[in-house]
Design an enzyme around this catalytic site. Structure first.
Site, PDB file in Angstrom:
ATOM      1  CG  HIS A 268      -4.278  13.865  -6.420  1.00  0.00           C
ATOM      2  ND1 HIS A 268      -3.318  13.324  -7.245  1.00  0.00           N
ATOM      3  CD2 HIS A 268      -4.168  13.207  -5.243  1.00  0.00           C
ATOM      4  CE1 HIS A 268      -2.660  12.378  -6.597  1.00  0.00           C
ATOM      5  NE2 HIS A 268      -3.158  12.273  -5.384  1.00  0.00           N
TER       6      HIS A 268
ATOM      7  CG  ASP B  56      -1.308  16.413  -8.949  1.00  0.00           C
ATOM      8  OD1 ASP B  56      -2.386  16.073  -8.421  1.00  0.00           O
ATOM      9  OD2 ASP B  56      -0.326  16.822  -8.297  1.00  0.00           O
TER      10      ASP B  56
ATOM     11  CG  ASP C 186      -0.749   8.916  -5.042  1.00  0.00           C
ATOM     12  OD1 ASP C 186      -1.874   9.415  -4.876  1.00  0.00           O
ATOM     13  OD2 ASP C 186       0.290   9.417  -4.583  1.00  0.00           O
TER      14      ASP C 186
ATOM     15  CD  GLU D 259      -2.045  14.952  -3.011  1.00  0.00           C
ATOM     16  OE1 GLU D 259      -2.057  14.596  -1.812  1.00  0.00           O
ATOM     17  OE2 GLU D 259      -1.281  14.442  -3.859  1.00  0.00           O
ATOM     18  CD  GLU D 260       1.199  13.086  -5.595  1.00  0.00           C
ATOM     19  OE1 GLU D 260       1.881  13.298  -4.577  1.00  0.00           O
ATOM     20  OE2 GLU D 260       0.566  12.040  -5.775  1.00  0.00           O
TER      21      GLU D 260
ATOM     22  CD  GLU E 149      -4.518  10.793  -1.525  1.00  0.00           C
ATOM     23  OE1 GLU E 149      -3.715   9.884  -1.804  1.00  0.00           O
ATOM     24  OE2 GLU E 149      -4.325  11.986  -1.810  1.00  0.00           O
TER      25      GLU E 149
ATOM     26  CG  HIS F  50       4.938   9.307  -4.802  1.00  0.00           C
ATOM     27  ND1 HIS F  50       5.168  10.237  -3.807  1.00  0.00           N
ATOM     28  CD2 HIS F  50       3.657   9.518  -5.223  1.00  0.00           C
ATOM     29  CE1 HIS F  50       4.076  10.981  -3.635  1.00  0.00           C
ATOM     30  NE2 HIS F  50       3.157  10.548  -4.481  1.00  0.00           N
TER      31      HIS F  50
END
Length: 373
Positions: A87, A89, A113, A143-144, A172, A346
């Site tokens: 992903h 994003d 990530d 995705e987030e 991932e 994150h």
């Protein structure tokens, strides 16, 4: 702007597309991707850059643009197809863009990530001349955020044929390990009720917050199940993640809600998981607010076996839910494999170890160029 492609029109609106050198060291490519902000829903500039780079530097790939997702695939006569997905994003930026390098680490939003995984995939697409498999690349959006916006779901609905593969590798963050399958997840709200009264005359009421004590006791006494599937041990967990209740500082509350999250092993269906949660709370009234199936490891599939043989990796269970579940639901074996550290995802201090980028890229190259030959 008539006659211009959608991506070209978007480029005019956003400004020049940053140039990406896909053949450069994937470490440098990671930094370049991080330096293009792409918070969920705002991936357009990065999607433009990836699309233009693939078009110029991977000419053997057929390209498809879907919103802020970029897909590419080869169309030769090799007997197997491997899908590589990541992903684009990130979560909201926390004063950690642009990237910077300190020693053997690259810091910045999305380094772990999962822009290091995206860099690995894009670099290999541009630098492998004769892969052992047909390749499909899926760089997707959103995705987030909530599942309804997930770009992979949109692609499944609108371009299902692009997701066909013998194995899907989702980049991932796994810190270089092969994490097989994934847990399922379920959220439920357990409600208690009472009778409202003035707190100075509390005996006239029934406190709904106090009535939640048995719920918390059951959670505290809960012993999670551990399940071995294909040599991967999945540990379940049931936790309270939110408590709501109370009306005012002088009122006995007449309602309280405890939100619980159940992370379950992939041998349970979402329906079985819901039944289990109801049993834990002795069939007290509860509302299932969210549920997603897990994914079995799928390690007996020939392509998955070949990946493990080529890389020498020992698979472990994936704790958490990832989009491998979507592939598993389509009958496609899928694994998680990427250079990022999931424990750093994150965070404000998010970083990726440079040696992980290099090592993971080498291992994936080994599989894509030799497996099955």
């Amino acid at each position: 702007m008539r006659g211009m492609s959608a991506s070209a029109r978007a480029t005019v609106a956003r400004g020049p597309v940053p140039a990406l050198d896909l053949s450069a060291d994937p470490v440098e490519l990671t930094a370049a991707l991080v330096d293009v902000p792409s918070v969920s829903g705002e991936e357009g500039a990065l999607a433009d850059a990836v699309e233009e780079a693939l078009r110029a530097q991977a000419p053997t790939f057929e390209l498809l643009r879907s919103g802020n997702a970029v897909l590419a695939r080869t169309n030769g006569d090799r007997p197997t197809r491997v899908l590589l997905a990541g992903h684009l994003d990130t979560v909201p930026i926390a004063d950690n863009v642009p990237s910077h390098r300190e020693g053997d680490r690259i810091y910045g939003c999305g380094t772990s990530d999962m822009k290091s995984g995206d860099a690995m995939i894009a670099h290999l697409a541009a630098t492998i001349d004769d892969p052992a498999h047909e390749l499909t690349l899926v760089f997707y959006d959103c995705e987030e955020v909530e599942a309804a916006r997930n770009g992979l779901g949109r692609i499944e609905r609108e371009h299902r044929d692009w997701l066909q593969a013998d194995l899907a590798v989702l980049a991932e963050p796994t810190d270089g390990a092969v994490e097989a399958g994934c847990q399922g997840t379920l959220r439920a709200v357990v409600r208690t009720t009472g009778r409202r009264a003035h707190s100075a005359r509390s005996w006239l009421g029934e406190n709904a917050i106090h009535a939640a004590a048995p719920i918390l006791r059951r959670l505290n006494e809960y012993r999670p199940r551990q399940v071995d599937i294909d040599g991967c041990v999945y540990r379940e967990g049931l936790q309270a993640v939110r408590i709501e209740g109370g009306v005012a500082g002088n009122v006995v509350p007449d309602e309280a809600c405890v939100t619980v999250n159940f992370r379950f092993a992939p041998d349970r269906t979402p329906e079985q998981a819901a039944d289990h949660v109801r049993e834990v709370f002795d069939h007290a009234p509860l509302e299932i607010t969210d549920s997603a199936a897990g994914a079995l490891p799928g390690l007996h599939a020939p392509a998955a076996k070949a990946f493990l043989a080529a890389t020498g990796a020992r698979p472990v269970a994936k704790y958490g839910w990832t989009d491998v579940s979507r592939f598993a639901a389509l009958g496609i074996p899928a694994i998680n494999f990427g250079p990022g550290d999931p424990n750093l995802a994150h965070t404000r201090e998010e970083f990726v170890n440079i040696d992980r980028i290099t090592r993971c890229t080498e291992l994936l190259r080994r599989y894509l160029t030799s497996a099955g030959r």
